[in-house]
Design a protein around this motif. Structure first.
Motif, PDB file in Angstrom:
ATOM      1  N   LEU A  20      62.963-103.422 -66.161  1.00  0.00           N
ATOM      2  CA  LEU A  20      62.445-104.510 -65.333  1.00  0.00           C
ATOM      3  C   LEU A  20      63.594-105.335 -64.751  1.00  0.00           C
ATOM      4  O   LEU A  20      63.543-106.565 -64.689  1.00  0.00           O
ATOM      5  N   ARG A  54      58.218-108.267 -57.117  1.00  0.00           N
ATOM      6  CA  ARG A  54      59.489-108.870 -57.473  1.00  0.00           C
ATOM      7  C   ARG A  54      59.766-110.119 -56.649  1.00  0.00           C
ATOM      8  O   ARG A  54      59.358-110.240 -55.505  1.00  0.00           O
ATOM      9  N   ARG A  58      62.091-112.394 -61.309  1.00  0.00           N
ATOM     10  CA  ARG A  58      61.307-111.492 -62.153  1.00  0.00           C
ATOM     11  C   ARG A  58      60.951-110.206 -61.419  1.00  0.00           C
ATOM     12  O   ARG A  58      60.755-110.205 -60.208  1.00  0.00           O
ATOM     13  N   ASP A  60      58.196-106.960 -61.990  1.00  0.00           N
ATOM     14  CA  ASP A  60      57.064-106.421 -62.748  1.00  0.00           C
ATOM     15  C   ASP A  60      56.541-105.171 -62.057  1.00  0.00           C
ATOM     16  O   ASP A  60      56.626-105.050 -60.828  1.00  0.00           O
ATOM     17  N   ARG A  61      56.005-104.254 -62.843  1.00  0.00           N
ATOM     18  CA  ARG A  61      55.357-103.082 -62.281  1.00  0.00           C
ATOM     19  C   ARG A  61      53.974-103.466 -61.742  1.00  0.00           C
ATOM     20  O   ARG A  61      53.252-104.230 -62.369  1.00  0.00           O
TER      21      ARG A  61
END
Length: 297
Positions: A20, A54, A58, A60-61
């Protein structure tokens, strides 16, 4: 749509999906961060979907990113099998692999089983221990490859993924703020044990060791019985245990890295270690977040 998925882009995708972090993915792959961004962009264009959400803080998927994980593993595994077949090479020799007990309770056995099928001439020897013990055995030359944890401020090893640490316990557990925090821990040199004691000391919170065991199953059973709290990876919380509510006032534990570390040997053992490391990196997301495993060493 006639989509074509480049193996290099898929490897980059897996690295970002597991860490990540575009920065950590670039470090793992030995490429520039701009290359990582380019690979992800091209893969998203090929898929016609956004794989990561994104911003400046941060990554994240997305749901499509989660779906791509399985497809990426399958495509890369087929690609590697074809390359090995036509190269006509077979790995041989003894490979001494060490893993924390928590990983054995995840889907790591599936990765090891697939590795054994692909490389039947490799004599795989598995050692299961606490992360700290595995680090020492690797340094002493008794292991060729280790899958273990490290502190987030350490730099040794190849990052598989990074996770936060939580305090966890039984749903019915209530902590008395006037009494020492009851801890369920591995004996030294457990890394999460050391981190739990550090943060409690730093914040002036009294504590006591309620349960000590070298068995992860024993610790989980004790925590489920309400005997105390454990410092635990957020992505690997076992069934029957939950994060301790913030109102309990326990200090933040920070994070933990899950890494691969290679020994200093060469020859067939090194080649086999490289192949197993590649398999673990490709399937690293299967070791957490829904993998059904535990982590507390």
């Amino acid at each position: 749509m006639d989509a074509s998925y480049d193996p290099a882009q898929l490897r980059t995708f897996l690295a970002v999906a597991q860490t990540l972090s575009f920065t950590q993915a670039a470090r793992r792959l030995g490429v520039r961060q701009s290359t990582v961004s380019q690979h992800v962009r091209r893969l998203e264009e090929a898929a016609g979907r956004q794989l990561f959400a994104r911003d400046t803080h941060r990554v994240d998927r997305t749901e499509d990113g989660e779906a791509m994980l399985g497809f990426a593993r399958t495509i890369l595994a087929a690609h590697e099998r074809a390359a090995a077949f036509f190269a006509g090479t077979r790995l041989r020799g003894r490979l001494r692999f060490g893993a924390s007990e928590d990983f054995v309770l995840t889907r790591l056995p599936e990765i090891l089983e697939a590795f054994r099928r692909e490389h039947p001439d490799v004599e795989l020897q598995l050692t299961v221990e606490l992360s700290g013990t595995l680090h020492r055995q690797l340094a002493a030359g008794r292991l060729d490859l280790v899958l273990a944890k490290r502190r987030t401020d350490d730099t040794h090893g190849e990052l598989v993924w990074r996770d936060a640490l939580d305090w966890i316990g039984a749903p019915s557990l209530r902590l008395d703020p006037e009494r020492p925090v009851p801890l369920v821990v591995f004996p030294p040199p457990g890394l999460t044990r050391a981190r739990a004691l550090e943060v409690l000391e730093e914040h002036g919170r009294a504590w006591r060791i309620a349960v000590t065991s070298t068995s992860l199953s024993g610790l989980v059973a004790a925590a489920r019985a309400g005997l105390g709290v454990m410092a635990h990876s957020r992505g690997l919380i076992p069934p029957g245990l939950v994060p301790v509510p913030a109102r309990a006032g326990l200090p933040e534990l920070g994070g933990v890295d899950f890494v691969l570390l290679h020994g200093n040997g060469g020859g067939p053992a090194q080649e086999a270690a490289d192949a197993l490391a590649a398999a673990i990196l490709a399937g690293g997301d299967r070791l957490h977040r829904g993998g059904g495993g535990h982590d507390a060493s």
